[in-house]
Write a protein that holds these residues in place. Structure first.
Motif, PDB file in Angstrom:
ATOM      1  N   PRO A  18      41.765  39.752  38.655  1.00  0.00           N
ATOM      2  CA  PRO A  18      41.472  38.677  39.618  1.00  0.00           C
ATOM      3  C   PRO A  18      40.299  39.038  40.522  1.00  0.00           C
ATOM      4  O   PRO A  18      40.092  40.201  40.867  1.00  0.00           O
ATOM      5  CB  PRO A  18      42.765  38.580  40.444  1.00  0.00           C
ATOM      6  CG  PRO A  18      43.798  39.335  39.705  1.00  0.00           C
ATOM      7  CD  PRO A  18      43.106  40.302  38.805  1.00  0.00           C
ATOM      8  N   GLN A  19      39.544  38.027  40.928  1.00  0.00           N
ATOM      9  CA  GLN A  19      38.383  38.228  41.786  1.00  0.00           C
ATOM     10  C   GLN A  19      38.750  38.906  43.110  1.00  0.00           C
ATOM     11  O   GLN A  19      37.962  39.676  43.642  1.00  0.00           O
ATOM     12  CB  GLN A  19      37.685  36.886  42.072  1.00  0.00           C
ATOM     13  CG  GLN A  19      36.862  36.375  40.904  1.00  0.00           C
ATOM     14  CD  GLN A  19      35.735  37.329  40.544  1.00  0.00           C
ATOM     15  OE1 GLN A  19      35.027  37.855  41.393  1.00  0.00           O
ATOM     16  NE2 GLN A  19      35.566  37.574  39.252  1.00  0.00           N
ATOM     17  N   THR A  20      39.946  38.619  43.634  1.00  0.00           N
ATOM     18  CA  THR A  20      40.343  39.241  44.906  1.00  0.00           C
ATOM     19  C   THR A  20      40.390  40.755  44.778  1.00  0.00           C
ATOM     20  O   THR A  20      40.056  41.467  45.728  1.00  0.00           O
ATOM     21  CB  THR A  20      41.710  38.717  45.391  1.00  0.00           C
ATOM     22  OG1 THR A  20      42.677  38.903  44.357  1.00  0.00           O
ATOM     23  CG2 THR A  20      41.632  37.254  45.764  1.00  0.00           C
ATOM     24  N   MET A  21      40.801  41.247  43.602  1.00  0.00           N
ATOM     25  CA  MET A  21      40.822  42.702  43.382  1.00  0.00           C
ATOM     26  C   MET A  21      39.426  43.236  43.148  1.00  0.00           C
ATOM     27  O   MET A  21      39.071  44.304  43.637  1.00  0.00           O
ATOM     28  CB  MET A  21      41.734  43.049  42.209  1.00  0.00           C
ATOM     29  CG  MET A  21      43.187  42.891  42.504  1.00  0.00           C
ATOM     30  SD  MET A  21      44.155  43.439  41.098  1.00  0.00           S
ATOM     31  CE  MET A  21      45.781  43.072  41.687  1.00  0.00           C
ATOM     32  N   LYS A  41      36.684  42.174  44.282  1.00  0.00           N
ATOM     33  CA  LYS A  41      35.861  42.136  45.493  1.00  0.00           C
ATOM     34  C   LYS A  41      36.215  43.239  46.477  1.00  0.00           C
ATOM     35  O   LYS A  41      35.482  43.466  47.437  1.00  0.00           O
ATOM     36  CB  LYS A  41      35.998  40.769  46.174  1.00  0.00           C
ATOM     37  CG  LYS A  41      35.300  39.670  45.408  1.00  0.00           C
ATOM     38  CD  LYS A  41      35.423  38.347  46.120  1.00  0.00           C
ATOM     39  CE  LYS A  41      34.707  37.271  45.314  1.00  0.00           C
ATOM     40  NZ  LYS A  41      34.831  35.962  45.940  1.00  0.00           N
ATOM     41  N   ARG A  42      37.325  43.933  46.260  1.00  0.00           N
ATOM     42  CA  ARG A  42      37.688  45.057  47.136  1.00  0.00           C
ATOM     43  C   ARG A  42      36.552  46.055  47.109  1.00  0.00           C
ATOM     44  O   ARG A  42      35.977  46.347  46.055  1.00  0.00           O
ATOM     45  CB  ARG A  42      38.959  45.746  46.648  1.00  0.00           C
ATOM     46  CG  ARG A  42      40.179  44.916  46.753  1.00  0.00           C
ATOM     47  CD  ARG A  42      40.657  45.008  48.131  1.00  0.00           C
ATOM     48  NE  ARG A  42      42.085  44.893  48.177  1.00  0.00           N
ATOM     49  CZ  ARG A  42      42.754  44.953  49.279  1.00  0.00           C
ATOM     50  NH1 ARG A  42      42.127  45.181  50.404  1.00  0.00           N
ATOM     51  NH2 ARG A  42      44.038  44.810  49.291  1.00  0.00           N
ATOM     52  N   SER A  43      36.232  46.623  48.263  1.00  0.00           N
ATOM     53  CA  SER A  43      35.090  47.539  48.311  1.00  0.00           C
ATOM     54  C   SER A  43      35.391  48.730  49.201  1.00  0.00           C
ATOM     55  O   SER A  43      36.374  48.749  49.943  1.00  0.00           O
ATOM     56  CB  SER A  43      33.844  46.808  48.814  1.00  0.00           C
ATOM     57  OG  SER A  43      34.028  46.381  50.145  1.00  0.00           O
ATOM     58  N   ALA A  63      31.701  47.548  45.544  1.00  0.00           N
ATOM     59  CA  ALA A  63      32.857  46.751  45.150  1.00  0.00           C
ATOM     60  C   ALA A  63      33.447  47.271  43.840  1.00  0.00           C
ATOM     61  O   ALA A  63      32.727  47.764  42.972  1.00  0.00           O
ATOM     62  CB  ALA A  63      32.470  45.289  44.995  1.00  0.00           C
TER      63      ALA A  63
END
Length: 190
Positions: A81-84, A86-88, A21
């Motif tokens: 942001p967490q959404t970014m 968490k990208r993996s 991630a």
């Protein structure tokens, strides 16, 4: 820290379900190191197996813009942001891409050293953050011109190396890449 050490830190990032991630990579590099962050962002864009995926340069541009704005506002530690975060990416794909960088990384590491520090210290770091924001803004239109986003990635890597190694010559080189990239982005828009 040199570029080889930075890549070794990326390789050592913890793996979960065969994927790495972005947040874990950022944690490995540290959330205070704008230079390391720029090198990572630039590497993502120039890596053949990753940066050539449509939309990746634009996503990286958004992330670089967020961080650059925070630094221009005087924050000492940046937030994403967490959404970014968490990208993996698959660990195997990341390893293959990093392996392709070994020869150029070795060559670049022999080139960088502390010099012309006026271009990387003090208020110059704000100018680098502003230029990084400009590079980030150029990335979406550069995707329209094949391989031109690689120039933006190269500018980010060079700015990052300038900050990490306190190498003002690399900062000047990055400014030149930014100007060339600006011309390419303008030609894509027009």
């Amino acid at each position: 820290m040199n570029l080889e050490q930075l890549i070794d830190k990326i390789r050592a990032t913890p793996v979960e379900d065969g994927r790495v991630a972005l947040g874990d990579i950022m944690e490995s590099l540290g959330t205070r190191s704008f230079g390391s962050f720029l090198v990572l962002a630039g590497l993502i864009v120039v890596m053949p197996l990753i940066g050539d995926i449509p939309g990746v340069p634009t996503l990286v541009g958004v992330i670089v813009a967020l961080v650059s704005i925070q630094l221009l506002m005087g924050r000492k530690q940046f937030w994403l942001p967490q959404t970014m975060l968490k990208r993996s990416i698959e660990k195997a794909r990341l390893d293959r891409a990093l392996q392709r960088t070994e020869r150029p990384v070795s060559w670049i590491d022999r080139m960088i050293k502390p010099r012309l520090s006026a271009f990387v210290e003090g208020n110059a770091s704000y100018f680098i953050a502003a230029c990084s924001l400009l590079v980030a803004a150029m990335m979406p239109p550069m995707e329209l011109v094949p391989f031109s986003a690689n120039l933006a990635g190269l500018a980010l890597i060079t700015f990052g190396l300038a900050l990490v190694a306190r190498d003002g010559l690399f900062a000047l080189l990055a400014f030149a890449f930014t100007l060339i990239g600006l011309a390419l982005a303008a030609s894509a828009i027009l």
